[in-house]
Design a protein around this motif. Structure first.
Motif, PDB file in Angstrom:
ATOM      1  N   UNK A  65       0.834  -1.204   0.000  1.00  0.00           N
ATOM      2  CA  UNK A  65       0.000   0.000   0.000  1.00  0.00           C
ATOM      3  C   UNK A  65       0.868   1.253   0.000  1.00  0.00           C
ATOM      4  N   UNK A  66       0.209   2.412  -0.036  1.00  0.00           N
ATOM      5  CA  UNK A  66       0.991   3.643  -0.046  1.00  0.00           C
ATOM      6  C   UNK A  66       1.479   4.012   1.341  1.00  0.00           C
ATOM      7  N   UNK A  67       0.926   3.336   2.354  1.00  0.00           N
ATOM      8  CA  UNK A  67       1.380   3.604   3.713  1.00  0.00           C
ATOM      9  C   UNK A  67       1.224   2.323   4.525  1.00  0.00           C
ATOM     10  N   UNK A 187       7.515   1.525   0.837  1.00  0.00           N
ATOM     11  CA  UNK A 187       6.090   1.394   0.540  1.00  0.00           C
ATOM     12  C   UNK A 187       5.892   1.168  -0.959  1.00  0.00           C
ATOM     13  N   UNK A 188       4.681   0.797  -1.307  1.00  0.00           N
ATOM     14  CA  UNK A 188       4.324   0.525  -2.705  1.00  0.00           C
ATOM     15  C   UNK A 188       5.332  -0.398  -3.374  1.00  0.00           C
ATOM     16  N   UNK A 210       5.222   2.128  -8.327  1.00  0.00           N
ATOM     17  CA  UNK A 210       5.145   3.439  -8.974  1.00  0.00           C
ATOM     18  C   UNK A 210       6.023   3.492 -10.233  1.00  0.00           C
ATOM     19  N   UNK A 549      -0.931  -0.639 -21.423  1.00  0.00           N
ATOM     20  CA  UNK A 549       0.202   0.059 -20.822  1.00  0.00           C
ATOM     21  C   UNK A 549       1.469  -0.767 -20.864  1.00  0.00           C
ATOM     22  N   UNK A 550       2.467  -0.341 -20.081  1.00  0.00           N
ATOM     23  CA  UNK A 550       3.737  -1.060 -20.086  1.00  0.00           C
ATOM     24  C   UNK A 550       4.109  -1.469 -18.667  1.00  0.00           C
ATOM     25  N   UNK A 553       6.104   1.306 -15.637  1.00  0.00           N
ATOM     26  CA  UNK A 553       5.415   2.450 -15.029  1.00  0.00           C
ATOM     27  C   UNK A 553       4.329   1.893 -14.123  1.00  0.00           C
ATOM     28  N   UNK A 554       3.638   2.789 -13.470  1.00  0.00           N
ATOM     29  CA  UNK A 554       2.520   2.350 -12.649  1.00  0.00           C
ATOM     30  C   UNK A 554       1.490   1.693 -13.562  1.00  0.00           C
ATOM     31  N   UNK A 556      -1.741  -0.776 -12.936  1.00  0.00           N
ATOM     32  CA  UNK A 556      -2.538  -1.557 -11.988  1.00  0.00           C
ATOM     33  C   UNK A 556      -3.083  -2.840 -12.612  1.00  0.00           C
ATOM     34  N   UNK A 557      -3.285  -2.840 -13.929  1.00  0.00           N
ATOM     35  CA  UNK A 557      -3.746  -4.070 -14.581  1.00  0.00           C
ATOM     36  C   UNK A 557      -2.661  -5.132 -14.498  1.00  0.00           C
TER      37      UNK A 557
END
Lengths: 642, 251, 217
Positions: A65-67, A187-188, A210, A549-550, A553-554, A556-557
């Motif tokens: 997660x982000x935190x 994180x992340x 990210x 996408x690639x 990078x970020x 999510x898929x």
């Protein structure tokens, strides 16, 4: 695969003390020379990171997660058990131990469960000292409630947000260590692989969510606190990011996976509305204290509930289990709800729900009393469903909630890979075939605050660990395999979306297969069909999945696809495990193993063991090992709720 | 169950270095029982099938407690319904033909990472500077040693309910993080456990808050209005007191 | 050192605003009592003015302190205004009023109402403090306020003051940490009464003359 549970000798109550004394220690001055990787920052991961850093180890902690504060432990509502006996109602460590092991249907180790009951008291003290705002009596002492059918009040709680408050306590302790430099927080990051050097766990490969970068991190030991795998069912009460990847990668590197088929299904969740649904929301079990569960007697009755007269309602739990009624344990309630719906008596637009009716309770106690008790739950329900339970019956349906199975660990919480530890829901250790309410928080914190540090010290004290760093060939190899796998997932993307499937579509298909055949009630035929069908879905995934996408990078898929790919592999041992376990036990009914009254029948003669699965290679069948369970202090009894 | 048709105007931004812009999408047949994030899921499936990149957004528990989700919908953080997070906002709050403008939480302290996804690690650093009681594991007294009046525990719990979503910062005209910081300071100032560090904590957390680039509070109450957990600005008043007491007496 | 840190911190700046604000309100109280003499008679008012001028040292100290307080309030206010503009620029495409309360307008316009009050203050000082020395002040008041635009400007100034106070008074208490459910109702009432009091007491003077009631003054 050798399964040595390393249970200490001596009487049950002394085992933990004996063990701590027999353990090797690491001198405080030497601790800073050892580094530990902790993956996950839920109750277990955060508490473990903080505790190890306090003791002087160098800790690197990772979360997806982000935190670190957002791990899914935060969503636990009910409470945390401890045998403090503050209420003077006859509770004791032994009783908590007995309730937990009995609740687990005698499929857990006595020694582990006893230790859990022992350290539970320390957890409460620790959390209070951290400033967790537990509910209090007017006199200022800690309040308790009775939970999940326990006969004593031993559950500590902070409104309906106990998990949140305990996690924020552990997050605070972790934050303090991050501030002082004891913990380096990443994180992340998603763990993609475990790095094993000379047979010992020495690091992990992670993907920076990210930037898409693949990073290596080395340490002297690795602790997985990555939670459960309930999302294999697509719909569950788990958070969206909960996954099996870390545990599965460890399994593929040699860690045994224990009891993968043990999944807890919670009876009181808000039913599915439509196929867009992304997750299920749990409603507290306490609702069953006053609500009456029913379905229409007539098959396919679509009248609104108010128009169904009393005589045409089937209060099936009360009729079937007169002494427990609506308060039967989770698995019984869940199973019966599914049975009713399978018999086409389900209600609601999808037919996948049963009523939980408060009309009688309101008549008996008055609107105010009931609203005072359940008001916040009712409001939450109304927010989601737009229907007011004070006026019409609630609709509920079971949902996958917790996974008792997990990485096999010994008494030291070490997996079959030396130096790889698993704590919290990620391991299999304490809940047997079923988890009691308010025990998950207890186990996560017990492992993290109290059990893991002597185990780590002992490991460092008894093992010679060579110094290595991230340029070791194994790390490069791991990075390469991770990259290759990501490329493999992306390989269809050049062809564009035509004729392709999305990640979610495959995931839903997998989830439905698992729910239908490897859910609450299982049979040989269904499991075999699932085992046959699973490779087809897997093939479809690899041949057709389209990821926009690639990878650099970020994306999510891509993240989801990686997780689903692992679920697709993991589903295999889940089904095999369910197939191997020919008995009904804990959460599951094996249809072949029933009493004359259609109740679950446990088979201690043949199945009093932990099933541990070993990965034998990509195209090889996994091998099952057994760890026999020995009961010296309790006598396994058959449950009966009639 | 009924369905609605919507026009979405969503902020798209490739990464923190690039410039973003709004893209417009139409979405038909959205069930009013859907949550807002499920609606975004449907959009993303649609975009994927068209070969376009889905909208990146943060989310995890989808039951309103993890605090990971959050965007500004038609100018309001977490959308038009009071006291809910975005994941608990349901589409029955909208009607056919509505145009929804969906933007990330904007604040100097929350850089945008992609589309609707922002970096809120500044919150973590505020907590790291003092949002805890400095006790090591073990060696603590029995839980019942210090009696805490029920009302005090409840007040502390009111403050502790903060989920750290950042809506307060996103809505504050000044991008201030006072509500977030004050919630933690309040929780620990109210409880006797936090007493020994209360001055140090207030000073350190405010210092970090200022350093992270959050704005100055000017008592607008926008934070309180959007907070999904109804954290009261009474906590800000308490933080002000704590800070003043600390700065005039500490050290 | 600690005091500099205090001044640099966001809460410190708020305290300066609140403290100077409070002192300014206290000054307004003395001012309003002095002005009250106008309503009695021109003689009483002139008496008050003469009494005040017979204590030049007191007036001097008072003026300097007031200047410092005003400067602090204005400077810190402007710093906050610029800093916050920096943080919040390029905000949302859709702007809505999230705080659905009456004084949210007051809160949003604090810098502007404040600046208008400053302008008013400059005009007021140049008109009265540095006004003609040979005309008695009671005459001067009548003379000035008999001019329509001058009177309207004063009325606008007082309206701005009331608006400023309707957020400022509550905001000051909030900054001082005075926020308790038991007293919030009282505080809520005071946020109306205090600005209204000053509005009536001050605005009455130009109105008195503008409407011709004070023709025989």
């Amino acid at each position: 695969m050798e399964l040595n549970s390393r249970i200490p000798s001596g009487p049950l109550a002394d085992k933990w003390d004996n063990h701590k004394f027999a353990n090797k220690l690491v001198n405080p001055a030497n601790r800073r020379k050892f580094s530990v990787i902790v993956v996950g920052t839920g109750l277990a991961g955060a508490s473990c990171s903080a505790t190890l850093a306090e003791q002087g180890y160098k800790v690197k902690t990772f979360c997806i997660q982000d935190s670190p504060r957002r791990a899914h432990s935060i969503a636990a509502q009910g409470g945390i058990n401890a045998a403090k006996n503050y209420q003077n109602d006859g509770d004791s460590i032994h009783r908590l131990f007995y309730d937990t092991i009995k609740g687990g249907d005698f499929r857990a180790r006595e020694a582990n469960v006893y230790r859990l009951a022992q350290v539970a008291n320390n957890i409460i003290d620790q959390c209070v000292a951290q400033g967790v705002p537990f509910a209090r009596e007017y006199g200022g002492t800690l309040a308790n409630r009775s939970f999940g059918g326990a006969q004593v009040s031993r559950t500590f709680y902070a409104r309906g947000q106990t998990g949140q408050q305990l996690l924020l306590g552990a997050y605070g302790a972790l934050s303090r260590q991050i501030h002082s430099g004891g913990v380096t927080m990443y994180t992340r990051r998603e763990m993609m692989d475990l790095v094993v050097v000379d047979g010992k766990a020495r690091g992990i490969t992670v993907r920076n969510i990210i930037t898409g970068q693949i990073e290596s991190h080395s340490a002297d030991a690795v602790i997985l606190a990555t939670g459960g795998y309930g999302n294999v069912y697509f719909l569950s009460t788990n958070a969206m990011a909960s996954n099996v990847t870390a545990a599965w990668r460890a399994h593929k590197k040699g860690a045994g996976f224990a009891n993968p088929c043990f999944v807890q299904i919670h009876p009181t969740c808000i039913p599915v509305h439509g196929d867009y649904q992304s997750k299920l929301t749990l409603m507290s079990e306490s609702l069953r204290n006053d609500g009456r569960v029913w379905v229409p007697k007539k098959v396919g009755d679509t009248r609104p509930p108010a128009q169904i007269p009393e005589s045409e309602r089937d209060y099936y739990l009360e009729n079937k289990y007169p002494s427990f009624g609506n308060l039967v344990p989770r698995d019984v309630a869940s199973r019966n709800a599914k049975e009713q719906c399978d018999a086409n008596k389900g209600v609601g637009s999808t037919g996948l729900a049963v009523y939980l009716d408060f009309a009688d309770a309101i008549k008996r106690d008055g609107e105010q009393t009931i609203f005072k008790k359940y008001g916040n739950l009712f409001q939450m329900y109304e927010k989601i469903t737009d229907s007011n339970p004070m006026q019409e019956p609630m609709m509920i349906y079971p949902a996958v909630h917790y996974t008792m199975g997990g990485l096999w660990v010994d008494y030291n919480l070490m997996t079959t890979i030396p130096g790889l530890f698993a704590i919290g829901e990620c391991n299999f250790s304490d809940h047997g075939a079923n988890r009691l309410g308010a025990s998950a928080l207890m186990q996560g914190l017990a492992d993290g605050y109290f059990v893991i540090s002597p185990a780590i010290a002992n490991y460092f004290g008894t093992t010679s660990i060579e110094k290595i760093c991230e340029d070791h060939v194994e790390f490069a190899g791991s990075r390469e395999s991770v990259n290759n796998r990501l490329q493999k997932i992306m390989r269809n993307s050049g062809r564009g979306p035509n004729g392709a499937v999305t990640v979610d579509e495959v995931h839903k298909e997998l989830g439905k297969l698992m729910w239908d055949h490897c859910g609450m009630a299982r049979n040989k035929e269904g499991l075999e069909a699932a085992l046959y069908k699973l490779p087809e879905i897997r093939q479809k995934f690899w041949d057709k999945v389209y990821i926009p996408g690639s990878g650099s990078e970020l994306n999510q898929s891509l993240e989801r696809a990686g997780r689903v790919a692992d679920f697709l592999e993991f589903g295999d041992i889940m089904i095999r495990d369910a197939l191997e376990r020919g008995e009904s036990c804990g959460c599951h009914l094996r249809e072949e193993s029933q009493t004359e009254e259609n109740e679950a029948k446990r088979d201690d003669a043949n199945y009093s063991h932990v099933s541990v699965w070993e990965h034998k290679g990509v195209d090889q069948l996994p091998q099952m090992h057994k760890e026999e369970l020995v009961f010296e202090n309790v006598t396994p009894s058959q449950r009966s709720y009639k | 169950m009924s369905t609605i048709d919507l026009t979405l105007q969503i902020w798209r931004q490739k990464n923190s270095d690039s410039l973003g812009n709004f893209e417009t999408y139409t979405l038909n047949g959205i069930s009013t029982d859907m949550s807002f994030l499920e609606m975004l899921d449907v959009l993303n499936e649609q975009l994927t099938k068209e070969g376009k990149e889905p909208v990146a957004f943060d989310h995890d528990c989808r039951e309103g407690i993890c605090g990971q989700c959050g965007s500004v919908v038609n100018g309001v953080a977490h959308g038009p319904e009071k006291e809910v997070t975005l994941c608990q906002l349901h589409m029955r709050n909208f009607k056919t033909g509505d145009k929804l403008v969906i933007e990330p939480f904007r604040s100097r302290a929350f850089p945008i990472k992609r589309d609707l996804l922002v970096d809120r690690s500044a919150f973590d650093r505020i907590i790291q500077s003092g949002g805890y009681v400095s006790v090591n594991t073990g060696g603590v007294p029995d839980g019942n040693t210090i009696p805490i009046p029920s009302q005090v525990a409840e007040l502390a719990m009111d403050a502790a309910a903060c989920i750290g979503c950042g809506a307060c910062v996103a809505s504050c005209p000044n991008g201030a993080a006072m509500l977030f910081t004050s919630a933690k300071v309040s929780q620990l100032a109210l409880l006797p456990q936090g007493d020994s560090e209360r001055k140090k904590r207030a000073l350190a957390m405010v210092e970090t808050m200022d350093k992270e680039g959050f704005g100055n509070c000017t008592n607008h109450k926008a934070c309180e209005a959007v907070c999904p957990k109804a954290i009261s600005i009474r906590n800000i008043a308490r933080l002000n007191r704590e800070y003043a007491k600390a700065i005039f007496t500490e050290g | 050192m600690w005091f500099i840190n205090f001044l640099k911190s966001s809460i410190g700046k708020k305290y300066i605003m609140a403290t100077s604000g409070l002192l300014l309100v206290l000054f307004l109280c003395t001012h309003v009592f002095g002005n009250g003499a106008i309503y009695i008679s021109s003689k009483a008012f002139q008496g008050y003015a003469d009494a005040l001028h017979s204590l030049p040292m007191l007036v001097f100290i008072f003026s300097i302190s007031l200047l410092v307080i005003i400067l602090a309030h204005v400077c810190i206010g402007l710093i906050l205004f610029w800093q916050n503009r920096e943080v919040s620029k390029s905000r949302y495409a859709v702007e809505v009023d999230i705080v659905q309360e009456k004084n949210s307008i007051a809160a949003k316009t604090m810098p502007y109402s404040g600046l208008f009050i400053l302008l008013f203050l400059l005009v007021h000082i140049s008109g009265f403090t540095f006004g003609p020395e040979d005309v008695p002040v009671s005459e001067h008041v009548k003379e000035l306020f008999s001019g329509f635009f001058y009177g309207v400007f004063y009325l606008a100034g007082f309206a701005a003051l009331a608006l400023h106070l309707s957020h400022g008074f509550w905001s000051m208490l909030q900054t001082f940490g005075v926020n308790h459910p038991r007293f919030n109702c009282l505080i809520g009432t005071l946020t109306y009464i205090v600005p209204l009091f000053f509005l009536i007491a001050f605005a009455g003077i130009p109105l008195y003359f503008m409407t011709g009631l004070g023709a025989n003054y």
